[in-house]
Write a protein that holds these residues in place. Structure first.
Motif, PDB file in Angstrom:
ATOM      1  N   ARG A 212       0.834  -1.192   0.000  1.00  0.00           N
ATOM      2  CA  ARG A 212       0.000   0.000   0.000  1.00  0.00           C
ATOM      3  C   ARG A 212       0.876   1.253   0.000  1.00  0.00           C
ATOM      4  O   ARG A 212       1.975   1.236   0.550  1.00  0.00           O
ATOM      5  N   PRO A 213       0.396   2.334  -0.602  1.00  0.00           N
ATOM      6  CA  PRO A 213       1.200   3.574  -0.627  1.00  0.00           C
ATOM      7  C   PRO A 213       1.546   4.026   0.793  1.00  0.00           C
ATOM      8  O   PRO A 213       0.681   4.128   1.662  1.00  0.00           O
ATOM      9  N   GLY A 214       2.824   4.274   1.012  1.00  0.00           N
ATOM     10  CA  GLY A 214       3.282   4.721   2.319  1.00  0.00           C
ATOM     11  C   GLY A 214       3.668   3.619   3.274  1.00  0.00           C
ATOM     12  O   GLY A 214       4.299   3.883   4.299  1.00  0.00           O
ATOM     13  N   ASP A 215       3.297   2.366   2.974  1.00  0.00           N
ATOM     14  CA  ASP A 215       3.634   1.246   3.857  1.00  0.00           C
ATOM     15  C   ASP A 215       4.976   0.640   3.462  1.00  0.00           C
ATOM     16  O   ASP A 215       5.435   0.774   2.323  1.00  0.00           O
ATOM     17  N   ASP A 216       5.592  -0.027   4.419  1.00  0.00           N
ATOM     18  CA  ASP A 216       6.800  -0.797   4.128  1.00  0.00           C
ATOM     19  C   ASP A 216       6.402  -2.168   3.588  1.00  0.00           C
ATOM     20  O   ASP A 216       5.267  -2.619   3.759  1.00  0.00           O
TER      21      ASP A 216
END
Length: 360
Positions: A212-216
């Protein structure tokens, strides 16, 4: 290839596992036969590796030549929106800074010189060393491709054996028709259908990326995002392997040794395991090596459709921008992988049954 292998193997079913003849050979003779098979397979593999070296050099030369003849201007990737307004002097300076003004033959020669010293070069499109680009993206591509190939091979061997033993039945006709239809369907069409159904309509899986965008990156996120590209790549690999296995099983069931086994009361699972599969699986194994180019091309298409962070995106960017270092490393690496895969599959075929007359 499958028909030729079947012909060469048909007579070997009498000595296949399950008929009892192999166990009656003296231990010394069995050891000698194993040593002979290993020697022939190793000799074949050595010859293929010797052929691989000049082939790789010619492939790399062709890659640089074709890339230089490309209609793409590499400066568009480096200058971006400023390309149209850039002066000739600015374009010349940019070309010199990124080493895109040298002749392709000179670029090829310098690339090989650096490669022999362990330097893959610098990727102008990715802004980092080529080795780092490959190290970061290769696990995504390799994991996806290996999982899809193993799954496709298992599905093809089991499914082909089942429908081949039931030739002409409803299941056989349905599976054969479906496999023929999928074989004629490009991987990107399969990918778009999967996205439309399972991502857009049902909302079960994400449409692209590996997180997901922003997740590692996480194992759960990778598995969730990998489902659709994995299915698309597996589906694109199954049809030819399944049809090959089915054809081999059909031919084996009509051979004299199998009819003789049936006359002795061998039937069902014992017949399939001991007499049919040992002969039928070899053409499928040999086909795996020849289908590696399809796997690589399919992986590149699937990764592009799903935005999977593998090597496909880097390959496309390097081709458009004439990033010679990255383009050559990826293309030559793919060629070497195909040649090695073909050599290993042929060597495995020779080791399994020395009657096969492959020598180079």
């Amino acid at each position: 290839m499958a028909t030729g292998l079947m012909t060469s193997l048909a007579s070997s079913v009498r000595s296949a596992p399950g008929d009892g003849t192999a166990g009656r050979r003296p231990p010394r003779e069995r050891a000698r036969r194993r040593h002979s098979r290993t020697h022939r397979a190793g000799r074949l593999l050595l010859r293929r590796i010797l052929v691989l070296i000049p082939t790789t050099i010619m492939v790399s030369l062709g890659i640089f030549a074709v890339a230089a003849a490309s209609p793409f201007d590499p400066l568009t990737a480096h200058l971006g929106d400023n390309y149209q307004s850039a002066t000739p002097a600015q374009r010349a300076a940019t070309a010199a800074a990124y080493d895109v003004d040298q002749h392709w033959l000179s670029a090829w020669w310098h690339w090989w010189g650096a490669l022999l010293h362990g330097d893959l070069g610098w990727s102008s499109t990715q802004g980092q060393a080529v080795g780092e680009v490959i190290a970061q993206r290769l696990p995504f591509t390799l994991g996806m491709s290996a999982a899809a190939l193993i799954s496709a091979a298992l599905i093809a061997v089991v499914g082909g054996a089942v429908i081949g033993m039931r030739r002409g039945g409803l299941l056989d006709r349905a599976c054969t028709a479906l496999a023929a239809m999928l074989a004629a369907t490009p991987p990107f069409v399969v990918s778009l259908v999967l996205v439309s159904i399972f991502a857009v309509a049902l909302g079960w899986f994400p449409t692209s990326g590996a997180r997901r965008p922003g997740d590692d990156y996480s194992l759960a996120g990778l598995l969730t995002h990998a489902v659709l590209p994995y299915l698309a790549l597996t589906v694109s690999m199954v049809p030819w392997l399944l049809l090959t296995m089915r054809a081999a099983v059909v031919e084996a069931t009509g051979s004299d040794p199998v009819r003789a086994a049936r006359g002795r009361g061998v039937d069902g699972w014992a017949l399939l395991r001991g007499h049919v599969v040992p002969v039928s699986v070899l053409p499928t194994l040999a086909l795996l090596g020849t289908r590696l180019p399809e796997l690589i091309a399919g992986a590149a298409i699937v990764e592009t459709v799903f935005g999977w962070p593998g090597l496909a995106e880097a390959l496309v960017d390097s081709a458009v921008a004439l990033d010679f270092s990255l383009l050559a490393a990826l293309a030559v690496g793919s060629a070497v992988l195909v040649l090695l895969g073909s050599a290993l599959s042929d060597a495995a075929a020779v080791w399994i049954d020395p009657r096969i007359g492959l020598t180079a």
